[in-house]
Design an enzyme around this catalytic site. Structure first.
Site, PDB file in Angstrom:
ATOM      1  N   LYS A  29      -1.557   7.828  -8.860  1.00  0.00           N
ATOM      2  CA  LYS A  29      -2.912   8.005  -7.868  1.00  0.00           C
ATOM      3  C   LYS A  29      -3.057   9.011  -7.500  1.00  0.00           C
ATOM      4  CE  LYS A  29      -0.774   6.362  -3.740  1.00  0.00           C
ATOM      5  NZ  LYS A  29      -0.850   7.689  -2.861  1.00  0.00           N
ATOM      6  N   THR A  30      -2.304   9.982  -6.939  1.00  0.00           N
ATOM      7  CA  THR A  30      -2.672  11.264  -6.626  1.00  0.00           C
ATOM      8  C   THR A  30      -3.357  11.991  -7.471  1.00  0.00           C
ATOM      9  OG1 THR A  30      -1.179  11.135  -5.217  1.00  0.00           O
ATOM     10  CG2 THR A  30      -1.940  13.327  -5.278  1.00  0.00           C
ATOM     11  N   ASP A 212      -7.273   7.215   0.214  1.00  0.00           N
ATOM     12  CA  ASP A 212      -6.061   7.265  -0.479  1.00  0.00           C
ATOM     13  C   ASP A 212      -5.301   5.876   0.339  1.00  0.00           C
ATOM     14  OD1 ASP A 212      -3.962   7.393  -1.943  1.00  0.00           O
ATOM     15  OD2 ASP A 212      -3.010   8.991  -0.995  1.00  0.00           O
ATOM     16  N   GLU A 213      -4.616   5.084  -0.358  1.00  0.00           N
ATOM     17  CA  GLU A 213      -3.857   4.091   0.252  1.00  0.00           C
ATOM     18  C   GLU A 213      -4.786   3.206   1.082  1.00  0.00           C
ATOM     19  OE1 GLU A 213      -0.674   4.005  -0.256  1.00  0.00           O
ATOM     20  OE2 GLU A 213       0.424   5.668  -0.367  1.00  0.00           O
ATOM     21  N   GLN A 243       1.728  -2.955  -2.092  1.00  0.00           N
ATOM     22  CA  GLN A 243       2.406  -2.238  -1.093  1.00  0.00           C
ATOM     23  C   GLN A 243       1.830  -2.201   0.336  1.00  0.00           C
ATOM     24  OE1 GLN A 243       3.953   1.632  -3.219  1.00  0.00           O
ATOM     25  NE2 GLN A 243       2.497   1.183  -4.681  1.00  0.00           N
ATOM     26  N   ARG A 595      10.943   2.855  -5.540  1.00  0.00           N
ATOM     27  CA  ARG A 595      11.186   4.062  -5.233  1.00  0.00           C
ATOM     28  C   ARG A 595      12.188   4.696  -6.135  1.00  0.00           C
ATOM     29  NH1 ARG A 595       7.157   4.780  -3.534  1.00  0.00           N
ATOM     30  NH2 ARG A 595       6.862   2.927  -4.004  1.00  0.00           N
TER      31      ARG A 595
END
Length: 663
Positions: A29-30, A212-213, A243, A595
């Site tokens: 995503k970044t 973002d997020e 998430q 993770r």
């Protein structure tokens, strides 16, 4: 953009209206956000200053700005507004301060400052109850609930007390010319709703928004974003409903669905290819999250191969759990010739870390504990910050009191009490009250002299802060108050040396930051409250095992993850089960599992010692939800005889421990 997959490429180039990118864990995503920034600047004619990218952490903002700078010029990247929600809110409010009845140089109070105000207003010393009130006020602000409505909503005694405190709390902040962190979102949202001309000004300033997020936004943040984008609705929101793990601090997963309802022209693009984890890890994580109700259907997949089976280990008790995890970690590192920093031990709550710390220390294994005390929370740094806050905002009464008494300057409690009474009578801040000639009627010359000397010194340093570079002014300030001598007079020599080193490091950092950003000390102080943790720029990541809560681990990744304490009552947490919030706990489990890049080991206990009592424990329901395919169950009745590789690894670990003992 050859490094993008088909869906990432589509997300970067889409500009025909509002866009929601459903970005699964590890799906890049970044990369999409930074590539879209480059696309807007290089191919669509947007000026960098017209683009705002909003994140939730300073670290994410720095990473985004750095990566954008590699795609466009560094100078262009510096013109972007890449910041946290709170930093953006602070920027808006400093520019529009007059519209909310504040000076541009208002203070931003942290949780310690606000807790002290709440304690005074509530008339209580019960820290637990005061923190409850603080949390209630924060949640009300995040939900855009103002004092009048809060009084109607209060459902129990604590909420009723919070509702009673709320208007007085707001008035106290105003008198100090201060805002709390929640105000940095609430006040711009209210301002935009009430002042269309100011809203239009900021809508024209930022022609495109990237968020973002997005799944972590609360009601107030959503409102601010909606007002900032306006009818043009030129934005890309990137998030993952799987998430969303911050409901306890006001995040509202319903914002994921609300955006689709309120923007009918919204386009949705799914990023489902995972570039982080192996197939077996992803399969187990997908199995768990499949038990949640779905806002949007998606299924992560990977081209990174099957990888090692996910292991689930049953331990007799939590002491054996810690021993087993650390021994297996040590053996795995020896056989794979890896680094300590390749490993993370993740848990639901901080109190679970203690036994793992003991085991790591006993084996001389370096580790880093996340969520430790912030550099800015250290007493010596808060002392210096009080002085700096006072230079930036003379109306900051808490800063005035701390600076006037640390180090001691002959200003006693009786003097401050008389000053406080006079300031209250005259409706002035302590600093301005101290400068009034009428105060001499309430203090003796012996009391007044050190108070006036203190104010004159503050005024002198405030002038210097505008004239000289930040590093020079801080060092002059420390010399002028003789802070080093103060530390050695009040602390044991070793601790005084450690604290003075922290102060020097902070002073050096301020000097370097001032030079790098061409800002004077006042400008730096006005921004410093927004920095969550001390940023040791250029510092290398230590080669150490990471111990972290699941919440703190979000956004990070490790080659090898040990997920511990996966039991009913812990994960999912007992309070979440009782309040019907198991789905958020399941998302937390999913975050922890994703993770891991190469291996994932899950542990639970058959009994657990709590408060000197042994309690029976049950494996978490999430373990059953993993499925049985490619899951290796160990321990208890499932414990197989160790194979040759495992025996060799244990022998190597034992030899290493013996060698360490000889050193």
């Amino acid at each position: 953009m050859p490094q993008l997959n088909v869906h990432q490429h589509e997300a970067v180039r889409y500009l025909d209206g509002p866009l929601l990118v459903l970005a699964g864990a590890g799906s890049g995503k970044t990369r999409v956000i930074t590539q879209k920034i480059a696309y807007l600047v290089q191919e669509c004619g947007f000026a960098p200053r017209q683009i705002a990218a909003i994140t939730f952490t300073n670290k994410a903002a720095r990473e985004m700005q750095t990566r954008a700078g590699k795609l466009i010029s560094r100078q262009a990247a510096e013109s972007l507004q890449v910041s946290t929600f709170h930093a953006l809110g602070a920027r808006i409010l400093r520019e529009e301060a007059a519209a909310i009845g504040y000076k541009p140089r208002f203070s931003i109070f942290d949780t310690t400052d606000t807790l002290a105000i709440i304690a005074d207003l509530a008339g209580s010393v019960d820290k637990a109850r005061l923190r409850q009130i603080q949390g209630i006020l924060s949640n009300w602000k995040n939900a855009r609930i103002l004092p009048n409505e809060a009084a109607r909503r209060a459902a129990n005694e604590t909420e009723k007390l919070a509702a009673k405190v709320y208007p007085a709390y707001e008035a106290t902040l105003k008198s100090y010319q201060a805002l709390d962190f929640d105000d940095l979102i609430l006040r711009p949202a209210l301002l935009f709703a009430e002042k269309p001309e100011i809203t239009e000004k900021w809508q024209n300033r930022f022609r495109y928004l990237l968020i973002d997020e997005y799944q972590d936004t609360n009601a107030c943040q959503y409102s601010l974003l909606k007002l900032l984008t306006g009818a043009r609705a030129q934005f890309t929101a990137v998030g993952d409903d799987n998430q969303s793990i911050y409901g306890w601090r006001g995040a509202d997963i319903a914002n994921m669905g609300r955006i689709a309802e309120e923007f009918p022209q919204l386009k949705i693009i799914k990023l489902e290819q995972n570039y982080r984890s192996t197939l077996r890890i992803l399969c187990a994580a997908n199995n768990v999250i499949a038990h949640n109700a779905k806002l949007f259907e998606k299924n992560l997949w990977s081209e990174l191969g099957h990888g090692e089976p996910v292991s689930v280990t049953s331990c007799p008790d939590n002491e054996r759990e810690a021993q087993s995890v650390v021994m297996r970690l040590q053996a795995h590192r020896l056989t794979h010739q890896g680094k300590w920093s390749d490993y993370a031990i993740l848990y639901r709550s901080n109190h679970l870390a203690r036994l793992f710390e003991q085991q790591l220390r006993d084996r001389r294994i370096p580790y880093v504990l996340s969520g430790g005390q912030s550099f800015f929370d250290k007493a010596e740094i808060k002392d210096l910050l009080a002085w700096l806050r006072l230079l930036a905002n003379p109306d900051d009464d808490p800063a005035f009191i701390r600076a006037a008494t640390t180090p001691r300057r002959g200003i006693g409690a009786n003097t401050l009490q008389a000053l406080g009474n006079y300031a209250g009578m005259r409706q002035l801040s302590l600093f301005h009250a101290a400068r009034e000639t009428g105060l001499s009627q309430h203090l003796s010359p012996r009391q007044l002299a050190p108070l006036l000397a203190f104010c004159q010194f503050v005024e002198h340093m405030e002038q210097r802060a505008h004239q000289a570079d930040a590093g020079t002014v801080v060092n002059e300030l420390l010399s002028g108050i003789d802070y080093e001598a103060h530390l050695y007079a009040h602390e044991e020599a070793r601790l005084a040396q450690e604290r003075w080193a922290n102060v020097c490091e902070f002073a050096q950092w301020l000097g370097q930051k001032g030079m790098a950003e061409a800002r004077n000390l006042i400008d730096l102080v006005l921004r410093i409250a927004l920095i969550g943790h001390f940023d040791k720029e250029g510092g290398a990541t230590p080669d150490a095992v990471q111990l972290s809560t699941l919440h703190a681990a979000k956004g990070l990744e490790y080659p090898h993850v040990f997920l511990v304490g996966v039991e009913e009552g812990i994960l999912p947490h007992r309070e979440a089960v009782e309040s019907g919030k198991v789905e958020e706990e399941r998302r937390l489990m999913y975050v922890g599992m994703t993770r891991a890049r190469q291996s994932l080991a899950i542990f639970y206990c058959e009994r657990r010692k709590q408060n000197r009592q042994w309690l029976n424990a049950k494996p978490s329901r999430f373990i059953q939800e993993l499925g049985s395919g490619d899951i290796r169950f160990l321990g208890g009745k499932n414990q197989p005889l160790p194979d040759k590789a495992t025996r060799m690894a244990r022998l190597a670990a034992l030899k290493a421990m013996l060698e360490d003992g000889k050193k």
